[in-house]
Design an enzyme around this catalytic site. Structure first.
Site, short mmCIF file in Angstrom:
data_model
loop_
_atom_site.label_atom_id
_atom_site.label_comp_id
_atom_site.label_asym_id
_atom_site.label_seq_id
_atom_site.Cartn_x
_atom_site.Cartn_y
_atom_site.Cartn_z
N ASN A 10 0.87 -1.18 0.00
CA ASN A 10 0.00 0.00 0.00
C ASN A 10 0.90 1.23 0.00
OD1 ASN A 10 -1.82 2.03 0.43
ND2 ASN A 10 -2.32 1.45 2.55
N LYS A 12 0.10 4.28 -0.41
CA LYS A 12 -0.54 5.51 0.11
C LYS A 12 -0.27 6.67 -0.86
CE LYS A 12 -0.07 3.45 4.63
NZ LYS A 12 -0.15 3.59 6.06
N HIS A 121 -9.66 1.43 4.58
CA HIS A 121 -8.34 1.52 5.22
C HIS A 121 -8.44 2.48 6.40
CE1 HIS A 121 -4.24 2.81 5.97
NE2 HIS A 121 -3.90 1.62 5.53
N GLU A 123 -6.79 4.93 7.38
CA GLU A 123 -6.65 6.37 7.10
C GLU A 123 -7.92 6.92 6.44
OE1 GLU A 123 -2.88 5.83 5.16
OE2 GLU A 123 -2.16 5.19 7.12
N GLU A 193 -5.90 -4.69 10.21
CA GLU A 193 -4.84 -3.72 10.50
C GLU A 193 -5.19 -2.95 11.77
OE1 GLU A 193 -2.52 -2.54 6.72
OE2 GLU A 193 -4.30 -1.32 6.80
N GLY A 199 2.07 2.38 10.80
CA GLY A 199 3.05 3.46 10.69
C GLY A 199 3.70 3.84 12.01
N SER A 238 3.00 -1.96 10.53
CA SER A 238 4.43 -2.02 10.86
C SER A 238 5.09 -3.34 10.48
CB SER A 238 4.65 -1.67 12.34
OG SER A 238 4.29 -0.31 12.57
P1 PGA Z 1 2.61 0.45 7.70
O1 PGA Z 1 1.19 0.70 6.98
O2 PGA Z 1 3.16 -0.84 7.12
O3 PGA Z 1 3.45 1.64 7.31
O4 PGA Z 1 2.36 0.35 9.14
C1 PGA Z 1 0.30 -0.36 6.74
C2 PGA Z 1 -0.95 0.14 6.08
O5 PGA Z 1 -1.37 1.27 6.36
O6 PGA Z 1 -1.56 -0.56 5.24
#
Ligand code: PGA
Length: 274
Positions: A10, A12, A121, A123, A193, A199, A238
């Protein structure tokens, strides 16, 4: 773990067409396809055609003559061939067309060669205020146009601390899939998630992930019968080359959805070869 392993990147809001092309070229120079594993790129929609074109026109360096036959992207229109690398977008809008400035419909995305769409997601839910009902409409729109929705579910830190993780995840799952007409063909992957792990550098332990993945699996089996067994449940939050293997080995973890660590070619290649 007999079902398909999905390793999804992903990106983003990173990698415009130019850097996306450079990334995919470098990736294809090194990548060896693994039977039974599908790598999925979720670039920004603006970079989708650049990514698709390269996937279709380039042979991964490590592909043997036999495995080349499984290399295809949805843009090729191929059916019945196992896909080893495919693409998706990070969001869609549920209406088909019209005065919705800035939005993309499922039909347009399908036409552009994507196979998947991320829905819900964290976000989207927590930065843009997307609701369970909107997730349901997006999943239904994807289904109607032959895109596979990858519904994302996960609890916030305060929800975990309040002991309501399972309730939150099951609510999101139930609501998000509630408008599908034929879940047994349109749902192939779900992503768990935990919001506090995204993140932050603080991943769920394999045990924590397995606990929630089993709750999701149970719900899928109760509601979709034998098909529930075949849905790939991805863990995200992460994921790094260092923890990818132990997370993938956890029960009912059938894949990974990776943000930060998918933005660097060598770290993404390491995750794709664990
Ligand atoms: P991350 O993001 O691996 O940077 O924690 C995962 C995601 O948002 O799908």
């Amino acid at each position: 773990m007999s079902k398909k392993v999905i390793l999804a990147a992903n990106w983003k809001m990173n990698n415009g067409p130019k850097s996306a092309s450079e990334f995919i070229s470098s990736f294809m120079d090194e990548y060896s396809p693994v039977k039974g594993t599908e790598v999925v790129f979720f670039p920004p929609a603006l970079s989708l055609s650049a990514v698709n074109n390269l996937i279709v026109s380039t042979t991964p360096a490590g592909a043997s003559a036999a495995s080349q036959s499984i290399r295809t992207a949805d843009v090729s229109g191929a059916t019945g061939i196992e896909q080893s690398i495919s693409t998706g977008v990070q969001n869609i809008y549920w209406e088909e067309k019209g005065a919705f400035t800035g939005e993309l419909s499922a039909q347009m995305v399908k036409e552009s060669g994507a196979k998947y769409v991320l829905v819900g997601h964290s976000e989207r839910r927590h930065v843009f205020g997307e609701t369970d009902e909107e997730c349901a409409k997006k999943c239904a729109a994807a289904e109607a146009h032959g895109l596979l929705p990858m519904l994302c579910v996960g609890e916030k830190l305060e929800e975990r601390e309040a002991g309501i993780t399972k309730d939150v995840v099951l609510r999101q799952l139930k609501a998000g899939l509630s408008m599908l007409k034929d879940p047994s063909t349109s749902i192939t992957a779900i992503a768990y998630e935990p919001v506090w792990a995204i993140g932050t550098g603080k991943n769920a332990t394999p045990e924590d992930a397995a606990e929630i993945h089993q709750v999701i699996r149970q719900w899928l089996k109760e509601n979709f019968g034998a098909h529930g067994e075949q849905v790939s449940i991805l863990y995200g939050g992460s994921v790094k080359p260092e923890n990818a293997r132990e997370l993938l080995d956890a029960k009912d973890v059938d894949g990974l959805l990776v943000g930060g660590a998918s933005l660097d070619v060598s770290s993404w290649l390491s995750i794709c070869s664990v």
